[in-house]
Scaffold this motif. Structure first.
Motif, PDB file in Angstrom:
ATOM      1  N   GLU A  11      -3.609   1.012   1.961  1.00  0.00           N
ATOM      2  CA  GLU A  11      -3.384   2.708   2.437  1.00  0.00           C
ATOM      3  C   GLU A  11      -1.984   2.975   2.371  1.00  0.00           C
ATOM      4  OE1 GLU A  11      -5.656   3.196   6.092  1.00  0.00           O
ATOM      5  OE2 GLU A  11      -7.624   2.793   4.948  1.00  0.00           O
ATOM      6  N   ASN A  12      -1.132   2.213   3.005  1.00  0.00           N
ATOM      7  CA  ASN A  12       0.341   2.607   3.125  1.00  0.00           C
ATOM      8  C   ASN A  12       1.456   2.217   2.073  1.00  0.00           C
ATOM      9  OD1 ASN A  12       1.143  -0.041   3.524  1.00  0.00           O
ATOM     10  ND2 ASN A  12       1.370   0.156   5.629  1.00  0.00           N
ATOM     11  N   GLY A  13       0.725   1.700   0.875  1.00  0.00           N
ATOM     12  CA  GLY A  13       1.266   1.669  -0.188  1.00  0.00           C
ATOM     13  C   GLY A  13       2.214   0.248  -0.287  1.00  0.00           C
ATOM     14  N   SER A  14       1.826  -0.713   0.978  1.00  0.00           N
ATOM     15  CA  SER A  14       2.735  -1.774   0.922  1.00  0.00           C
ATOM     16  C   SER A  14       2.098  -2.828   0.101  1.00  0.00           C
ATOM     17  CB  SER A  14       2.783  -2.467   2.349  1.00  0.00           C
ATOM     18  OG  SER A  14       3.418  -1.590   3.230  1.00  0.00           O
ATOM     19  N   GLU A  58       1.169  -2.321  -3.227  1.00  0.00           N
ATOM     20  CA  GLU A  58       1.908  -2.139  -4.455  1.00  0.00           C
ATOM     21  C   GLU A  58       3.402  -2.452  -4.488  1.00  0.00           C
ATOM     22  OE1 GLU A  58       1.231   1.753  -5.545  1.00  0.00           O
ATOM     23  OE2 GLU A  58      -1.173   1.632  -5.008  1.00  0.00           O
ATOM     24  N   SER A  59       4.097  -2.284  -3.373  1.00  0.00           N
ATOM     25  CA  SER A  59       5.388  -2.807  -3.442  1.00  0.00           C
ATOM     26  C   SER A  59       5.438  -4.317  -3.303  1.00  0.00           C
ATOM     27  CB  SER A  59       6.160  -2.315  -2.241  1.00  0.00           C
ATOM     28  OG  SER A  59       5.369  -2.876  -0.987  1.00  0.00           O
ATOM     29  N   LEU A  60       4.766  -4.980  -2.809  1.00  0.00           N
ATOM     30  CA  LEU A  60       4.621  -6.393  -2.848  1.00  0.00           C
ATOM     31  C   LEU A  60       4.335  -6.834  -4.191  1.00  0.00           C
ATOM     32  CD1 LEU A  60       2.622  -7.460   0.611  1.00  0.00           C
ATOM     33  CD2 LEU A  60       4.941  -7.917  -0.162  1.00  0.00           C
ATOM     34  N   ILE A  61       3.208  -6.623  -5.109  1.00  0.00           N
ATOM     35  CA  ILE A  61       2.958  -6.679  -6.338  1.00  0.00           C
ATOM     36  C   ILE A  61       4.082  -6.357  -7.038  1.00  0.00           C
ATOM     37  CG2 ILE A  61       1.553  -5.951  -8.196  1.00  0.00           C
ATOM     38  CD1 ILE A  61      -0.895  -5.522  -6.289  1.00  0.00           C
ATOM     39  N   LYS A  62       4.987  -5.207  -7.136  1.00  0.00           N
ATOM     40  CA  LYS A  62       6.206  -4.937  -7.753  1.00  0.00           C
ATOM     41  C   LYS A  62       7.045  -6.094  -7.616  1.00  0.00           C
ATOM     42  CE  LYS A  62       5.568  -0.136  -8.413  1.00  0.00           C
ATOM     43  NZ  LYS A  62       5.904   1.338  -7.842  1.00  0.00           N
TER      44      LYS A  62
END
Length: 120
Positions: free
Chosen positions: A56-59, A61-65
Motif C-alpha cells: 500500500e505505501n509503495g515500499s 515496489e522500491s524494494l523490487i527496484k
C-alpha cells in the motif's frame, strides 16, 4: 536464444552485466509469491498484514527496484534496434525437441506395454 522463466529472475538477469540479455515482451502472467508457515502459526497474520502495508505505501515496489532491477543495464543504448517478435518459427527448435521427446516416450510406453503383456 529464448529463455522463458519467472519475471523477477528475467528482470534481474536483463538489468545486470554482461548486458547481453533483454526482455522481449511484456509480462503476460504475473503471480505473487507466498511465505509458508506451519499450520496455525501465530506469524501468518503478522506477515500478511505487513506485506499488505508494504504494498500500500509503495515500499514493495522500491524494494523490487532496489534489489531486482537496479543493475547497470537498465537503459537501452542510443541507436539500439528493437527486438524481433518471437514467433513459432523462431521457437521451432523447442517444438521439434518436444515433439521428438513425445514420440520417443510414446514408443517406449508401447514397448513397455508389449513386454509387460508378453510376460503375463
Amino acid at each position: 536464444y529464448a529463455f522463458i522463466f519467472d519475471s523477477a529472475i528475467l528482470e534481474y538477469v536483463a538489468s545486470n552485466r554482461p548486458c547481453s540479455s533483454r526482455i522481449a515482451s511484456e509480462i503476460f502472467n504475473q503471480f505473487g509469491y507466498g511465505v509458508a508457515f506451519p499450520k496455525s502459526s501465530p506469524y501468518v497474520d503478522l506477515f500478511s498484514l505487513q506485506i499488505l502495508r508494504l504494498r500500500e505505501n509503495g515500499s514493495m515496489e522500491s524494494l523490487i527496484k532496489r534489489w531486482v532491477t537496479s543493475g547497470s543495464c537498465l537503459a537501452q543504448e542510443e541507436g539500439e534496434t528493437p527486438l524481433d517478435q518471437i514467433t513459432i518459427s523462431t521457437l521451432l527448435g523447442v517444438f521439434t525437441l518436444l515433439g521428438a521427446g513425445l514420440g520417443i516416450s510414446l514408443i517406449l510406453a508401447i514397448v513397455e506395454f508389449c513386454v509387460a503383456s508378453h510376460r503375463e
